[in-house]
Design an enzyme around this catalytic site. Structure first.
Site, PDB file in Angstrom:
ATOM      1  CE  LYS A   3     -31.140 -31.348   3.116  1.00  0.00           C
ATOM      2  NZ  LYS A   3     -32.407 -32.078   2.979  1.00  0.00           N
ATOM      3  CE  LYS A  33     -37.338 -23.314   2.379  1.00  0.00           C
ATOM      4  NZ  LYS A  33     -38.117 -23.480   1.177  1.00  0.00           N
ATOM      5  CE  LYS A  84     -42.281 -28.061   9.844  1.00  0.00           C
ATOM      6  NZ  LYS A  84     -43.055 -27.877   8.617  1.00  0.00           N
TER       7      LYS A  84
END
Length: 334
Positions: free
Chosen positions: A199, A202, A117
């Site tokens: 994977k 969203k 992140k």
């Protein structure tokens, strides 16, 4: 250790950071209603966690309502499950501070999600992003959680929660249940439609990679029509050599509740194009009633707020018992 639970307890927290995908549904949400009679289930919208990234306040509020509505639309009974907002239970933040004092810098430095992140939000590398796993540990340990449904990307965080619980218990005696990972008997790992080696997410930049639970039928069918397939023409499960077709087989098998072998037999004579359309149709048929119920619920914010109030009170009661026990053990006057 203060505890009033009748059954084993499950805790799951999802950030209100956008609509959930088909991957979220087949991997987790589809199975949650099956647990509500055998477990005491706490499903938390972890809105405090979202603040590690700058949020638009109105959009965050709307996404929080949206996530609760999706839980309900997917079949979770608010009388049998505790559906609540993290920000409605101040004990999350209070326990997080205490647990932070029992977490080592070396442990936090090893957290791979912080590194990931930080690289994606280089202009906002804040303290919350660094201590995020401690808050996650508090989320879990507050409810004397026996089991946590997790994906591969959260294993490291659960391991930290276990380490903190064991460390605290060793110093102060039996205080926290040490949680185990929960792997449901059924549940598919759904991959990206355009890149089946990763994977479905969203947060993906390419909207063709994922299908949202609330997406309209025409858009879903278009995405499955464009889904990546592999060389050859056989519809067989082989993740290494046929990741695209294998992903579609997984989706169809999970939607229909059948085995991969059954899917192979059903489509033994089919072409890739026909198979993709069959998978898309099955997905649309499954998601349509969920989408319709979700849209109804989103028009009734008063009802959603009544559930949040009632369930927030339940969560605060359980969390309060744990925090009071912790306060007393560390030496606070309670």
């Amino acid at each position: 250790m203060a505890d009033t639970k009748q059954n084993k307890r499950i805790f799951s927290g999802i950030q209100p950071s956008g609509n959930l995908t088909l991957g979220n549904y087949l991997g987790a949400l589809k199975n949650f209603p099956l647990l509500q009679n055998d477990y005491e289930c706490y499903y938390c919208v972890v809105d405090l966690h979202t603040l590690t990234v700058r949020q638009d306040p109105e959009a965050l509020r709307e996404r929080s309502y949206s996530l609760i509505a999706l839980y309900l639309a997917a079949g979770l009974d608010p009388e049998k499950n505790v559906l609540f907002l993290q920000s409605h239970v101040p004990q999350h933040a209070e326990l997080s501070w205490i647990l932070g004092c029992y977490t080592y810098m070396g442990e936090l430095n090893r957290m791979t999600q912080f590194k990931d992140k930080s690289s994606r939000h280089a202009d906002n590398i804040n303290g919350g992003l660094y201590t995020y796993p401690v808050l996650m540990a508090a989320d879990i340990l507050l409810y004397q959680t026996d089991a946590v449904p997790i994906g591969q990307d959260q294993k490291q965080h659960l391991e930290l929660a276990r380490n903190i619980a064991e460390r605290f218990n060793k110093i102060y005696g039996d205080t926290f249940v040490v949680p185990e990972p929960f792997i449901p008997k059924t549940g598919a790992r759904v991959m990206s439609l355009q890149d089946p080696t990763k994977k479905m997410s969203k947060s993906d930049d390419n909207a063709n990679n994922f299908v949202l639970i609330t997406e309209d039928e025409a858009s879903i069918m278009k995405k499955f029509k464009r889904a990546v397939t592999d060389s050859g023409s056989e519809i067989i499960f082989d993740e290494e050599n046929k990741p695209g077709i294998s992903n579609l087989i997984n989706i169809y098998a999970s939607i229909k509740g059948i085995s991969r072998e059954d899917v192979e037999k059903e489509f033994a004579a089919a072409r890739y194009g026909d198979f993709k359309m069959a998978v898309g149709t099955a997905v649309c048929e499954t998601l349509a009633p969920i989408k319709a119920r979700y849209e109804e619920l989103m028009k009734d914010k008063q009802y959603l707020e009544s559930i949040l109030r009632k369930n927030g009170e339940k969560a605060r009661t359980v969390a309060g018992e744990t925090l009071k026990d912790v306060y007393r053990k560390v030496g606070f006057i309670v």
